[in-house]
Design a protein around this motif. Sequence first.
Motif, PDB file in Angstrom:
ATOM      1  N   PRO A  64       0.800  -1.237   0.000  1.00  8.57           N
ATOM      2  CA  PRO A  64       0.000   0.000   0.000  1.00  8.57           C
ATOM      3  C   PRO A  64       0.830   1.283   0.000  1.00  8.57           C
ATOM      4  N   ASP A  65       1.916   1.290   0.749  1.00  5.42           N
ATOM      5  CA  ASP A  65       2.688   2.522   0.938  1.00  5.42           C
ATOM      6  C   ASP A  65       3.952   2.616   0.099  1.00  5.42           C
ATOM      7  N   ASP A  66       4.492   1.476  -0.319  1.00  2.00           N
ATOM      8  CA  ASP A  66       5.788   1.497  -0.989  1.00  2.00           C
ATOM      9  C   ASP A  66       5.882   0.364  -2.020  1.00  2.00           C
ATOM     10  N   PRO A  67       5.245   0.544  -3.186  1.00  2.00           N
ATOM     11  CA  PRO A  67       5.280  -0.520  -4.190  1.00  2.00           C
ATOM     12  C   PRO A  67       6.700  -0.843  -4.669  1.00  2.00           C
ATOM     13  N   ASN A  68       7.605   0.112  -4.602  1.00  2.00           N
ATOM     14  CA  ASN A  68       8.994  -0.133  -4.977  1.00  2.00           C
ATOM     15  C   ASN A  68       9.602  -1.210  -4.074  1.00  2.00           C
ATOM     16  N   THR A  69       9.447  -1.043  -2.771  1.00  4.81           N
ATOM     17  CA  THR A  69       9.974  -2.028  -1.829  1.00  4.81           C
ATOM     18  C   THR A  69       9.245  -3.356  -1.985  1.00  4.81           C
ATOM     19  N   SER A  70       7.953  -3.309  -2.248  1.00  7.14           N
ATOM     20  CA  SER A  70       7.187  -4.535  -2.481  1.00  7.14           C
ATOM     21  C   SER A  70       7.776  -5.317  -3.650  1.00  7.14           C
ATOM     22  N   LEU A  71       8.094  -4.635  -4.742  1.00  8.74           N
ATOM     23  CA  LEU A  71       8.687  -5.294  -5.905  1.00  8.74           C
ATOM     24  C   LEU A  71      10.059  -5.893  -5.578  1.00  8.74           C
ATOM     25  N   ILE A  72      10.837  -5.198  -4.791  1.00 11.72           N
ATOM     26  CA  ILE A  72      12.157  -5.710  -4.408  1.00 11.72           C
ATOM     27  C   ILE A  72      12.016  -6.951  -3.531  1.00 11.72           C
ATOM     28  N   LYS A  73      11.082  -6.931  -2.584  1.00 14.07           N
ATOM     29  CA  LYS A  73      10.861  -8.091  -1.716  1.00 14.07           C
ATOM     30  C   LYS A  73      10.357  -9.290  -2.528  1.00 14.07           C
ATOM     31  N   VAL A  74       9.513  -9.038  -3.526  1.00 11.91           N
ATOM     32  CA  VAL A  74       9.028 -10.126  -4.375  1.00 11.91           C
ATOM     33  C   VAL A  74      10.187 -10.729  -5.154  1.00 11.91           C
ATOM     34  N   ARG A  75      11.095  -9.892  -5.619  1.00 11.69           N
ATOM     35  CA  ARG A  75      12.268 -10.421  -6.335  1.00 11.69           C
ATOM     36  C   ARG A  75      13.112 -11.273  -5.404  1.00 11.69           C
ATOM     37  N   GLN A  76      13.320 -10.807  -4.168  1.00 11.38           N
ATOM     38  CA  GLN A  76      14.073 -11.596  -3.194  1.00 11.38           C
ATOM     39  C   GLN A  76      13.380 -12.938  -2.944  1.00 11.38           C
ATOM     40  N   GLN A 122       9.797 -12.899 -14.911  1.00 11.36           N
ATOM     41  CA  GLN A 122       8.975 -11.699 -14.750  1.00 11.36           C
ATOM     42  C   GLN A 122       9.262 -11.026 -13.405  1.00 11.36           C
ATOM     43  N   LEU A 123       9.352 -11.820 -12.345  1.00 12.73           N
ATOM     44  CA  LEU A 123       9.622 -11.245 -11.023  1.00 12.73           C
ATOM     45  C   LEU A 123      11.053 -10.715 -10.939  1.00 12.73           C
ATOM     46  N   ARG A 124      11.984 -11.399 -11.565  1.00 11.46           N
ATOM     47  CA  ARG A 124      13.377 -10.932 -11.583  1.00 11.46           C
ATOM     48  C   ARG A 124      13.464  -9.572 -12.261  1.00 11.46           C
ATOM     49  N   LYS A 125      12.811  -9.452 -13.423  1.00  9.94           N
ATOM     50  CA  LYS A 125      12.876  -8.201 -14.184  1.00  9.94           C
ATOM     51  C   LYS A 125      12.162  -7.054 -13.466  1.00  9.94           C
ATOM     52  N   SER A 126      10.987  -7.313 -12.905  1.00  7.06           N
ATOM     53  CA  SER A 126      10.275  -6.226 -12.212  1.00  7.06           C
ATOM     54  C   SER A 126      11.020  -5.816 -10.940  1.00  7.06           C
ATOM     55  N   GLY A 127      11.633  -6.773 -10.257  1.00  3.41           N
ATOM     56  CA  GLY A 127      12.441  -6.445  -9.073  1.00  3.41           C
ATOM     57  C   GLY A 127      13.683  -5.657  -9.439  1.00  3.41           C
ATOM     58  N   ASN A 128      14.314  -6.030 -10.547  1.00  6.40           N
ATOM     59  CA  ASN A 128      15.482  -5.283 -11.012  1.00  6.40           C
ATOM     60  C   ASN A 128      15.093  -3.853 -11.390  1.00  6.40           C
ATOM     61  N   ALA A 129      13.947  -3.705 -12.046  1.00  9.37           N
ATOM     62  CA  ALA A 129      13.483  -2.362 -12.415  1.00  9.37           C
ATOM     63  C   ALA A 129      13.220  -1.523 -11.166  1.00  9.37           C
ATOM     64  N   ALA A 130      12.700  -2.143 -10.135  1.00  9.17           N
ATOM     65  CA  ALA A 130      12.460  -1.419  -8.883  1.00  9.17           C
ATOM     66  C   ALA A 130      13.779  -1.022  -8.224  1.00  9.17           C
ATOM     67  N   ALA A 141       3.295  -3.874  -8.921  1.00 12.56           N
ATOM     68  CA  ALA A 141       3.526  -4.551  -7.644  1.00 12.56           C
ATOM     69  C   ALA A 141       2.423  -5.572  -7.353  1.00 12.56           C
ATOM     70  N   LEU A 142       1.175  -5.222  -7.658  1.00 13.22           N
ATOM     71  CA  LEU A 142       0.073  -6.161  -7.448  1.00 13.22           C
ATOM     72  C   LEU A 142       0.216  -7.375  -8.369  1.00 13.22           C
ATOM     73  N   ALA A 143       0.575  -7.131  -9.622  1.00 16.28           N
ATOM     74  CA  ALA A 143       0.796  -8.238 -10.556  1.00 16.28           C
ATOM     75  C   ALA A 143       1.926  -9.136 -10.057  1.00 16.28           C
ATOM     76  N   ALA A 144       2.978  -8.539  -9.535  1.00 12.83           N
ATOM     77  CA  ALA A 144       4.108  -9.313  -9.016  1.00 12.83           C
ATOM     78  C   ALA A 144       3.695 -10.151  -7.802  1.00 12.83           C
ATOM     79  N   LEU A 145       2.881  -9.596  -6.925  1.00 13.63           N
ATOM     80  CA  LEU A 145       2.391 -10.363  -5.775  1.00 13.63           C
ATOM     81  C   LEU A 145       1.580 -11.574  -6.234  1.00 13.63           C
ATOM     82  N   LYS A 146       0.753 -11.376  -7.243  1.00  8.33           N
ATOM     83  CA  LYS A 146      -0.058 -12.486  -7.762  1.00  8.33           C
ATOM     84  C   LYS A 146       0.825 -13.569  -8.384  1.00  8.33           C
TER      85      LYS A 146
END
Length: 182
Positions: A64-76, A122-130, A141-146
């Motif tokens: 909700p507050d930080d989609p950038n960090t959400s994307l990085i955590k999903v990549r991790q 897909q998660l690697r690339k979106s996390g790298n972009a973040a 970020a929502l797509a990455a969570l799914k």
Amino acid sequence: MCRATARLSVLFFESTSSPKLARSTRVELGGVACMTIVSANFSFLAKHDEQLFRHAALAERYFPDDPNTSLIKVRQFAELLAQIVAASTARFESQEEKFVDLLRRLSLDRAVPRQVVDLFHQLRKSGNAAAHDGADDHRQALAALKIARQLGIWFHRTYRNEPQFKPGPFIPPSPPEDATAA
């Protein structure tokens, strides 16, 4: 400072947003609680690997507050999951191996179906972009969570020998607050 090596206490409670059980993990260090992690979508992973669960649950929490960090955590999450899969198939080489190289190897060795490797990418690339370009989009970020949840379910069914596992529907995290609505 809390560390992943701290003693973990796991508590269950009824989720208010769903009749499903959510998992709350309280990290303790020297008997002092440092952090509580709750997840409506990834609780089934906690019994397999606490760090895997932690990455996914924090991605959900930060959404909700930080989609950038959400994307990085999903990549991790995705990278750790790929390492666990590699270890489960005797293909793990080292934690220093690049994520893209690990995925390439898992694909070439046919240890993981091509469609699953594509989800990892897909998660690697979106996390790298973040991480490198500052990507900060709630839709992404929502797509990455799914996608992360799909990978978690695939892992649980495949590597934990529960092909009939039915986790229920994805529960979207709280929507971001509208800062202009105040």
